[in-house]
Design an enzyme around this catalytic site. Structure first.
Site, PDB file in Angstrom:
ATOM      1  N   GLY A  10       0.831  -1.207   0.000  1.00 20.75           N
ATOM      2  CA  GLY A  10       0.000   0.000   0.000  1.00 20.75           C
ATOM      3  C   GLY A  10       0.861   1.251   0.000  1.00 20.75           C
ATOM      4  N   ARG A  72       0.669  -5.006  -5.077  1.00 20.48           N
ATOM      5  CA  ARG A  72       0.774  -6.060  -4.063  1.00 20.48           C
ATOM      6  C   ARG A  72       1.216  -7.378  -4.713  1.00 20.48           C
ATOM      7  NH1 ARG A  72      -0.826  -4.210   0.794  1.00 20.48           N
ATOM      8  NH2 ARG A  72      -2.353  -2.532   0.881  1.00 20.48           N
ATOM      9  N   ASP A 103       5.642  -5.561   5.788  1.00 23.97           N
ATOM     10  CA  ASP A 103       6.055  -6.946   6.038  1.00 23.97           C
ATOM     11  C   ASP A 103       6.095  -7.790   4.764  1.00 23.97           C
ATOM     12  OD1 ASP A 103       3.300  -6.732   5.910  1.00 23.97           O
ATOM     13  OD2 ASP A 103       2.908  -8.150   7.536  1.00 23.97           O
ATOM     14  N   ASP A 127       0.109   0.808   8.985  1.00 24.20           N
ATOM     15  CA  ASP A 127      -0.351  -0.049  10.086  1.00 24.20           C
ATOM     16  C   ASP A 127       0.631  -0.032  11.262  1.00 24.20           C
ATOM     17  OD1 ASP A 127      -2.523  -0.661   8.580  1.00 24.20           O
ATOM     18  OD2 ASP A 127      -1.972  -2.739   8.164  1.00 24.20           O
ATOM     19  N   ASP A 129       3.033  -1.952  12.094  1.00 20.04           N
ATOM     20  CA  ASP A 129       3.106  -3.230  12.806  1.00 20.04           C
ATOM     21  C   ASP A 129       4.418  -3.976  12.601  1.00 20.04           C
ATOM     22  OD1 ASP A 129       2.637  -3.795  10.158  1.00 20.04           O
ATOM     23  OD2 ASP A 129       0.864  -5.046  10.494  1.00 20.04           O
ATOM     24  N   ARG A 171      -5.055  -3.612   9.865  1.00 22.30           N
ATOM     25  CA  ARG A 171      -5.493  -4.955   9.498  1.00 22.30           C
ATOM     26  C   ARG A 171      -5.457  -5.902  10.697  1.00 22.30           C
ATOM     27  NH1 ARG A 171      -1.710  -6.257   5.284  1.00 22.30           N
ATOM     28  NH2 ARG A 171      -3.049  -5.368   3.702  1.00 22.30           N
TER      29      ARG A 171
HETATM   30  O1  F6P Z   1      -1.000  -1.601   3.782  1.00 26.24           O
HETATM   31  C1  F6P Z   1      -1.813  -1.742   4.883  1.00 26.24           C
HETATM   32  C2  F6P Z   1      -3.187  -1.251   4.595  1.00 26.24           C
HETATM   33  O2  F6P Z   1      -3.175   0.137   4.592  1.00 26.24           O
HETATM   34  C3  F6P Z   1      -4.184  -1.825   5.584  1.00 26.24           C
HETATM   35  O3  F6P Z   1      -4.344  -1.062   6.724  1.00 26.24           O
HETATM   36  C4  F6P Z   1      -5.437  -1.927   4.770  1.00 26.24           C
HETATM   37  O4  F6P Z   1      -6.228  -2.987   5.233  1.00 26.24           O
HETATM   38  C5  F6P Z   1      -4.918  -2.213   3.402  1.00 26.24           C
HETATM   39  O5  F6P Z   1      -3.653  -1.652   3.323  1.00 26.24           O
HETATM   40  C6  F6P Z   1      -5.772  -1.689   2.264  1.00 26.24           C
HETATM   41  O6  F6P Z   1      -5.165  -2.063   1.081  1.00 26.24           O
HETATM   42  P1  F6P Z   1      -5.610  -1.699  -0.394  1.00 26.24           P
HETATM   43  O7  F6P Z   1      -4.942  -0.406  -0.733  1.00 26.24           O
HETATM   44  O8  F6P Z   1      -5.083  -2.828  -1.195  1.00 26.24           O
HETATM   45  O9  F6P Z   1      -7.085  -1.568  -0.401  1.00 26.24           O
END
Ligand code: F6P
Length: 342
Positions: A10, A72, A103, A127, A129, A171
């Site tokens: 992200g 991703r 991660d 996040d 984390d 998440r």
């Molecule tokens: O990268 C983490 C995050 O920001 C999470 O908090 C969230 O659930 C997810 O990405 C959303 O991802 P996307 O941009 O693929 O909708």
């Protein structure tokens, strides 16, 4: 040396500051720099890179998003994915790679390094984390957005005497919710680390009503589990196996449940990707600038398999595996600060 830089997962505010730092520091030390487009997708097949020169980096410091694009895409889930990355690195004459991500991205970087590639990481995730590091690109900017949003929800909540549920990202952990909740003065904070039953939530709102507090702000992490509340299923999983948690409509479900349980008019707001967009705050310019330089210095020192992280408030090289070995969860003392002051 030809140094490549990529951003994976992200997006987050501050990525461009890191790219600019890696690029400028490398170029000014006499190295060549290329950007890998769209995360690991840019190192599959033929690969997709572009040269980064001083002109390409101009003005990047204050820009949100990532000028390299992100994805991703997970080479570990693709047949021969890691071999494809190694082949693309060779074809694009990449001597060393700076991988900026959370991660997922850093797990791929760690695997590459184990197999002999010259890879250094930089931690990024809203996040927050990742283990060991005290700083992750994008988190501070996202907290500022949550805090400002809660400020705005306070005034409309007070005007209409409503319960406002604000769903934020997170998440598996509740860092954004708890830090945003402390900064924005929320009244209730629901996070995966400290679950509350729906009955307890309804009781706490009823207690506030009884005290004459006619409005309440609840901040809830998208990944929170609330016993007694039925949430929707998450959306389809991405290449790293993560579901789209926003599809659970947790905030909306919770607002409905509170309204039907105690009759207090309730509304839900989902902050979503607003938390990742826009310009970085100052710390998300300063640390990425410092960490980008530290990553290039590590490469020049022939160090691999590490991330330029923040430990004891200073740049430190940490084995990539340590950052992803476990998830950093909100500890009780931080949650207690929220609870004590709400
Ligand atoms: O990268 C983490 C995050 O920001 C999470 O908090 C969230 O659930 C997810 O990405 C959303 O991802 P996307 O941009 O693929 O909708």
């Amino acid at each position: 040396m030809r140094i490549a830089v990529l951003t994976g997962g992200g997006d987050a505010a501050g990525l461009n500051a890191a790219i600019r730092s890696v690029g400028r520091h490398a170029l000014r030390g006499g190295d060549e720099v290329v950007g890998v487009l769209n995360g690991w997708a840019g190192l599959l097949g033929d690969g997709d890179t572009r040269p980064l020169d001083e002109a390409a980096l101009l003005g990047a410091l204050r820009l949100g998003g990532t000028l390299l694009g992100s994805s991703r895409t997970n080479p570990l889930r693709i047949d021969d994915g890691i071999a494809q990355v190694e082949a693309a690195m060779a074809a694009h004459r990449i001597d060393a790679l700076v991988a900026i991500g959370g991660d997922d991205t850093l797990s791929v970087a760690a695997r590459l390094a184990e197999r002999g590639a010259h890879v250094v990481g930089i931690p990024k995730t809203v996040d927050f984390d990742l283990a060991v590091t005290e700083y992750c690109i994008g988190f501070d900017s996202a907290v500022a957005i949550v805090a400002e949003s809660l400020d705005r929800l306070h005034t409309t909540a007070a005007s209409h005497h409503r319960v406002m549920v604000c769903e934020v990202m997170g998440r598996d952990t509740g860092w954004l919710a708890v830090m945003g909740g402390i900064a924005g003065g929320a009244d209730l904070c629901l996070i995966p680390e400290f679950p509350l039953h729906l009955d307890e939530i309804v009781a706490r709102i009823a207690a506030r009503d009884a005290q004459g507090k006619t409005s309440s702000i609840i901040v809830v992490a998208e990944g929170a589990q609330i016993a007694g509340l039925t949430a929707e299923a998450g959306g389809p999983a991405d290449a790293f196996g993560h579901q789209n948690l926003a599809r659970r409509a947790l905030g909306e479900r919770l607002a409905d449940a509170i309204e039907s349980a105690n009759g207090h008019e309730s509304r839900a707001t989902v902050l979503g990707h607003v938390q990742r967009g826009g310009s970085p705050v100052a710390t998300d310019r300063i640390w990425p600038s410092r960490l980008g330089m530290a990553a290039v210095d590590a490469i020049r020192a022939d160090t691999t398999g590490v991330a330029a992280a923040v430990v004891a408030n200073a740049e430190q090289l940490v084995p990539l595996g340590d950052l992803v070995a476990e998830q950093k969860r909100v500890p009780a003392p931080i949650y207690q600060v929220f609870e004590a002051l709400s």
